[in-house]
Design a protein around this motif. Structure first.
Motif, short mmCIF file in Angstrom:
data_model
loop_
_atom_site.label_atom_id
_atom_site.label_comp_id
_atom_site.label_asym_id
_atom_site.label_seq_id
_atom_site.Cartn_x
_atom_site.Cartn_y
_atom_site.Cartn_z
N TYR A 16 0.96 -1.32 0.06
CA TYR A 16 -0.09 0.12 0.14
C TYR A 16 0.78 1.19 0.03
CZ TYR A 16 -4.07 -3.09 1.10
OH TYR A 16 -4.91 -4.29 0.90
N GLU A 178 -13.00 -2.86 -1.86
CA GLU A 178 -11.61 -2.76 -1.94
C GLU A 178 -11.36 -1.25 -1.64
OE1 GLU A 178 -8.27 -3.69 -1.89
OE2 GLU A 178 -9.01 -5.24 -3.40
N PHE A 179 -10.02 -1.02 -1.27
CA PHE A 179 -9.52 0.14 -0.63
C PHE A 179 -9.64 1.29 -1.51
CE2 PHE A 179 -5.53 -0.32 -2.39
CZ PHE A 179 -4.92 0.99 -2.31
N ASP A 180 -9.87 1.03 -2.88
CA ASP A 180 -9.82 2.00 -4.03
C ASP A 180 -10.38 1.24 -5.06
OD1 ASP A 180 -8.99 4.73 -5.11
OD2 ASP A 180 -8.05 3.26 -6.47
#
Length: 367
Positions: A16, A178-180
């Motif tokens: 990340y 999902e984070f993005d």
């Protein structure tokens, strides 16, 4: 070489810290493009040259050799022969599959059923039509030099015995948190390509899914963001980054590559859309002055929707009476806005081209 076993999604091992520096610029670039897209009153008509261009470039990655102008000329009635006809039909089918899926997304999300429908349209009556259009493969396949054995392959997709399980897991990931969203579309595309669920057409279906997924997630107002220009011009790296996943589990390098593609393609697409919109505004004034008619905008929209056409087809698509439409076309020819590719002969209509739009969309002189 043993069949590849796809890794589970979402991936817990993403770097990340490495990716976050690319996530912001990629989202910002795409948001700027989407803002421009939302200012277009009828993007499916006004920006249809971009859709044609995407169909050509995505097919080119797979070895298809045809140009945007050849596709439009073929659809307008100019004859081609041999392999060229097959190349053109593959491109036409790609565009049809995109339209089918876009319409379907108004009622339901991307599903395996929709993917199969897209594949059936993509492979209809073209090379590969004997490779189970619309059906997931039931045989083991592999990728490598022509004539190579499975042991000599550069990549062996998952076994057909586990294929349905992998596909269902892929489908479930489409609705995962999902984070993005851009990271998610990168992973979604790569996983689909590595699963390689069809006997043929996997690359094209996988690239079609990119704008469709972004549209489904409301990251885009319409599914008109195409990456094939960047992927085609970086083809070796595109495949190398996918191999990095299958060979080394290197998802971060793939996602980094994909986010860079979004940044560069968003900038390129933004410039191209602005050029098209500027051309539209300039032509609106010229055609209004030339025709002095309430039909001026309808004339212009019909030209943008299909910039190579038979005069008889123009009458039908515009809905303007023939006795009015044909004098319009004559005036546009005399003004140098339209250029003849084939003159009228007997009952055979003339074929005309709106050359400025083709050249603008391609960024070079194609006619």
């Amino acid at each position: 070489m043993d069949p590849y076993v796809p890794q589970t999604l979402p991936r817990p091992d993403l770097d990340y810290g490495r990716l976050i520096r690319m996530v912001g610029p990629a989202n910002a670039a795409l948001a700027r493009y989407d803002g421009l897209l939302q200012s277009v009153i009828n993007p499916s008509v006004l920006l249809s040259p971009l859709t044609n261009r995407e169909a050509v470039l995505s097919s080119k990655i797979e070895g298809t050799q045809a140009t945007v102008d050849e596709v439009l000329e073929y659809e307008a009635g100019i004859d081609f022969a041999g392999e060229k006809v097959q190349d053109i039909q593959e491109i036409v089918n790609y565009r049809k599959a995109l339209v089918l899926a876009t319409e379907a997304l108004a009622e339901r999300p991307i599903t395996l059923s929709l993917v199969r429908q897209m594949h059936a349209v993509l492979m209809d009556s073209v090379r590969g039509s004997n490779k189970s259009p619309g059906d997931f493969r039931v045989d083991q396949n592999w990728i490598g030099p022509t004539g190579c054995t499975m042991a000599q392959a550069t990549f062996v997709p998952p076994s057909p015995l586990q294929l349905q399980d992998h596909l269902q897991a892929w489908e479930a990931y489409l609705s995962a948190d999902e984070f993005d969203s851009l990271v998610q579309v990168a992973i979604m595309h790569a996983q689909f390509e590595l699963i390689h669920p069809f006997k043929d057409g996997n690359g094209r279906i996988g690239r079609l899914l990119i704008p469709l997924f972004l549209f489904q997630r409301r990251t885009l107002a319409s599914p008109m963001f195409y990456l094939s220009e960047y992927l085609e011009s970086h083809r070796d790296l595109y495949y190398a980054r996918l191999r990095g996943i299958s060979q080394d589990g290197d998802w971060s390098s793939w996602i980094e590559f994909f986010l860079e593609a979004i940044v560069e393609q968003a900038r390129s697409n933004t410039d191209r859309v602005r050029d098209i919109l500027n051309l539209y505004e300039n032509m609106k004034g010229r055609i209004t002055e030339l025709t002095r008619s309430q039909h001026a905008i309808l004339v212009l929209d019909t030209l943008f929707d299909r910039p190579v056409f038979q005069s008889s087809d123009f009458v039908q698509r515009s809905g303007i009476p023939k006795q009015t439409a044909l004098p319009f076309l004559r005036k546009l020819r005399e003004a140098g806005i339209l250029h003849p590719l084939r003159e009228q002969s007997g009952r055979r209509s003339a074929i005309l081209a709106f050359r400025d739009l083709l050249n603008c969309a391609e960024g070079r002189d194609v006619l």
